[in-house]
Scaffold this active site. Structure first.
Site, PDB file in Angstrom:
ATOM      1  N   ASP A   1      -7.787  10.485   7.140  1.00  0.00           N
ATOM      2  CA  ASP A   1      -8.663   9.531   7.816  1.00  0.00           C
ATOM      3  C   ASP A   1      -9.717  10.345   8.591  1.00  0.00           C
ATOM      4  O   ASP A   1      -9.651  11.574   8.684  1.00  0.00           O
ATOM      5  CB  ASP A   1      -7.866   8.598   8.733  1.00  0.00           C
ATOM      6  CG  ASP A   1      -8.625   7.284   8.990  1.00  0.00           C
ATOM      7  OD1 ASP A   1      -9.862   7.253   8.797  1.00  0.00           O
ATOM      8  OD2 ASP A   1      -7.992   6.290   9.401  1.00  0.00           O
TER       9      ASP A   1
HETATM   10  C1  NOJ Z   1     -11.322   5.106  10.150  1.00  0.00           C
HETATM   11  C2  NOJ Z   1     -10.413   4.005   9.700  1.00  0.00           C
HETATM   12  O1  NOJ Z   1      -9.147   4.164  10.301  1.00  0.00           O
HETATM   13  C3  NOJ Z   1     -10.233   3.910   8.198  1.00  0.00           C
HETATM   14  O2  NOJ Z   1      -9.568   2.714   7.906  1.00  0.00           O
HETATM   15  C4  NOJ Z   1     -11.553   3.983   7.493  1.00  0.00           C
HETATM   16  O3  NOJ Z   1     -11.353   3.872   6.105  1.00  0.00           O
HETATM   17  C5  NOJ Z   1     -12.235   5.287   7.854  1.00  0.00           C
HETATM   18  N1  NOJ Z   1     -12.463   5.334   9.290  1.00  0.00           N
HETATM   19  C6  NOJ Z   1     -13.561   5.478   7.131  1.00  0.00           C
HETATM   20  O4  NOJ Z   1     -14.507   4.610   7.619  1.00  0.00           O
END
Ligand code: NOJ
Length: 720
Positions: free
Chosen positions: A262
């Site tokens: 993430d």
């Molecule tokens: C953080 C989020 O937790 C995740 O769900 C998302 O896909 C990513 N950022 C990318 O935007």
């Protein structure tokens, strides 16, 4: 299949590391410009930016084309970049938030919406979406419950799998399809106190029984990308959690796809305090099979040293690169790095009339009629309507993760009402705001006056869009501001009042339920929200949604979920509002939610007449046939979700007091009677025992139908 081994053997170490990096479009756009802002902060050198293998977020198809073109001109290996984005509930045409859509219990509908999203996204240059998010959620304080399917693992599994299949289609190479990324592995929804990114401590049995099944279902459905969660799980953040990533995911489940961290999750290993520096962060994550690092640069700066120091073998790096290249090939990027995306194609398929219709149907089917004391549906012959409340003419009903959706393109309740009833007088009064600090009651008089003068009143209440979603958690999940008071004042002067609720999580609706005779939960319904609301209010559509998360009576009941285990001092349901001494209860509130999982009314009157089972004993190799007779005792055709619940009466570990083991959607014509059949198999009775083995144990089981806390027609059987 391309000869990737040969390709990899020709790549420099830096080129390999580039394939394991994902940065925002603005970083990658600096290939042919100056190295500025983000790229400098990440410590990237200009010559390395052109080696980056994948892109997160970009603004339009032309940007994608430019980045890809410049990249290919600069990359001697001609390995296309892959473009990823959070297409969570639609790309430009926005359908209801996932929690809402799950309430339809309609896997075909979820698939239809995902297909539509894939078509729009792919035409606009997106290759992969960071969806489905199938985190299991029990705590409505957590803002990200809006992205989940709620508190039921079976439902999350079925919807998640349907979305994966719909995004990817039969062949990801087809340019209308996109890759799916299952996330956030694992247990993200178990954050302590419902606070985002917070610590998660869960027994392995609990993880396996409730939290894991939906991720596994998505992988089994063919997802080739997976994102570990931000949180620490039993002491170690997921991306560095060997047990989770290596043992469970790769070994037990045989996952051979790509893992992407993430956003800055490797950087956060340092903040969590489990890595001293980038080198340790890179070591821990790479050791756990994390292939692509999103938006931090621990791999970029440290993988070389880790190989030189003998911590990793270059072959390990090659294996990660190979997984990434295979994924790109499966997406068809080597055949066409643009996957057919172009302005012309984007314009032809984006926000079409057909997509708006799907969004409208989805919003209507996701809404849940929580309460209806003979108020709804309103007659289309009404002469005057008062739309009262902060959402009466509000475009901000798309919900968080609206992707490229534009609020101004959504249909408000007012616009929807004008279209459905062009000859009716419609008065709009805001009455008050919807933020915590909106305490101004000066609009109440006008609202009450409008309510008095109208045939029917629609209260349009809720939370602002940014009160749910990532990072948006609450300690008090009542309607913000003075909306409850507005509702009471308005409903007191006009009994023909219904409330629409726009929100991203279960709310405490006790006060509204006391004062308003009809409540329709709309969630954040998306682009066609206002049209769908009016279809339902005026009987053009019949509500069919069922709650997939309990609506508590007080925030202090959270986490509250239907499939809880028994205590040694359970409170009898019939005495829920009494204070019992030395009992597992609160002294100031009952244990039951205000609205239970599986609850949802219809304009039809569905009567569960009977449930029969064909035998009272089964063996591990036999099955029980269940027949539920359902009668539509009304003049309205409608669709009902028939739910089958099970309880394992005595087992070696405490078992849930009720557990959904199957469900089916049925359509019934007026006064039609149907028999809905289910088959109960031994595998549906299995659970994770204390030794973390998946077993079934002989003994007594109870089957019932109805919905959580309101089960009917119990039938006992024995598993031999
Ligand atoms: C953080 C989020 O937790 C995740 O769900 C998302 O896909 C990513 N950022 C990318 O935007």
């Amino acid at each position: 299949m391309m000869d990737f081994e040969k390709l990899i053997s020709q790549m420099t170490f830096e080129e390999k590391v580039g394939q394991l990096a994902q940065y925002n479009a603005n970083v990658c756009m600096s290939i042919d410009g100056e190295i500025t802002g983000p790229a400098t902060q990440l410590g990237l050198k200009k010559e390395d930016v052109c080696k980056v293998g994948s892109v997160l977020n970009f603004s339009c198809v032309e940007d994608m084309q430019n980045i890809q073109k410049t990249h290919l001109e600069n990359d001697r290996n001609k390995i296309p970049m892959v473009f990823m984005m959070d297409v969570i509930h639609g790309f430009r045409t926005i359908f209801p938030i996932p929690l809402g859509l799950a309430c339809s219990f309609d896997t075909e509908l979820a698939a239809e919406c995902s297909k539509m999203a894939a078509l729009e996204a792919s035409a606009n240059g997106v290759n992969v979406t960071f969806a489905p998010m199938v985190d299991y959620a029990r705590d409505a304080r957590w803002g990200r419950v809006m992205e989940t399917c709620g508190e039921e693992p079976l439902l999350s599994s079925r919807i998640g799998a349907a979305c994966v299949k719909a995004f990817q289609g039969d062949d990801m190479k087809n340019p209308d399809n996109i890759g799916a990324c299952v996330k956030h592995f694992a247990g993200y929804g178990g954050a302590e106190a419902g606070r985002d990114y917070n610590t998660v401590d869960l027994a392995e049995r609990t993880l396996r029984e409730f939290y894991f099944p939906a991720y596994k279902a998505c992988i089994d459905a063919g997802a080739k990308l997976l994102m570990p969660s931000f949180n620490s799980l039993n002491g170690i953040p997921s991306v560095a959690n060997k047990w989770l990533m290596n043992k469970v995911l790769r070994e037990e489940w045989g996952y051979d796809g790509v893992v992407i961290s993430d956003y800055n999750a490797l950087g956060e290993l340092i903040t969590h305090g489990v890595a001293k520096n980038g080198e340790e962060a890179a070591k821990r994550a790479f050791d756990c099979g994390c292939d692509i690092e999103m938006c931090s640069s621990a791999y970029y700066h440290n993988l070389k040293k880790l190989v030189d120091d003998g911590v990793f073998n270059e072959k390990d790096i090659d294996a990660a690169v190979l997984r990434v290249l295979k994924f790109k090939e499966a997406l068809g990027l080597f055949d066409d790095p643009y996957r057919g995306a172009s302005r012309a194609r984007a314009d032809a398929v984006t926000l079409t009339k057909e997509h708006r219709e799907i969004a409208r149907k989805a919003a209507a089917r996701s809404a849940v009629l929580l309460k209806n004391e003979n108020v709804l549906p309103f007659s289309t012959d009404v002469k005057s309507i008062a739309l009262i409340g902060p959402f009466a003419d509000e475009h901000k009903i798309l919900g968080m993760w609206k992707c490229n959706g534009r609020v101004e393109e959504s249909v408000t309740v007012y616009e929807g009402a004008k279209a459905v009833l062009p000859n009716t007088k419609i008065t709009v009064v805001k009455g008050c705001g919807n933020e915590f600090n909106d305490l101004d009651r000066s609009g109440f008089d006008e609202a009450v006056k409008a309510a008095k003068n109208a045939d029917v009143v629609v209260l349009c209440l809720g939370e602002p869009m940014d009160y749910s979603g990532e990072g948006n958690c609450r300690t008090d999940i009542r309607l913000p501001g003075v909306q409850e008071e507005l509702a009471a004042a308005v409903a007191a002067v006009n009994p023909n009042t219904a409330a629409l609720i726009f929100n991203g999580r279960p709310l405490v609706l006790n006060e509204i339920a006391k004062t308003v005779p009809a409540i329709l939960e709309m969630w954040f319904p998306g682009t066609e929200g206002g049209s769908a609301a009016c279809d339902l209010l005026f009987g053009k559509a019949n509500p069919e949604g069922k709650l997939t998360m309990s609506f508590p009576k007080a925030t202090g009941q959270c986490p509250i979920y239907y499939n809880h285990t028994n205590t040694g001092r359970p409170k009898p349901v019939a005495k829920d509002e009494e204070r019992l001494y030395y009992n597992s209860n609160y002294i100031d509130c009952g244990n039951l939610p205000l609205y239970s999982f599986g609850h949802g009314l219809s304009y039809s009157n569905f009567v569960y007449e009977d449930m029969a089972i064909d035998k009272a004993e089964m063996t591990k190799n036999s099955e029980i046939n269940v027949k539920i007779t359902l009668y539509n005792d009304s003049d309205k055709e409608g669709r009902e979700t028939v739910q089958l619940y099970m309880r394992d009466m005595v087992a070696s570990v405490v078992r849930p007091v009720q557990q959904l083991i199957d469900f089916k959607k049925v359509a019934l014509a007026p006064h039609e009677r149907k028999t809905v059949e289910f088959t109960v198999k031994e595998e549906m009775l299995r659970f994770w025992n204390f030794e973390n083995e998946l077993v079934s144990e002989s003994g007594e089981f109870r089957l019932s139908t109805g919905y959580a806390d309101h089960l009917v027609h119990p039938k006992m059987f024995t598993l031999k």
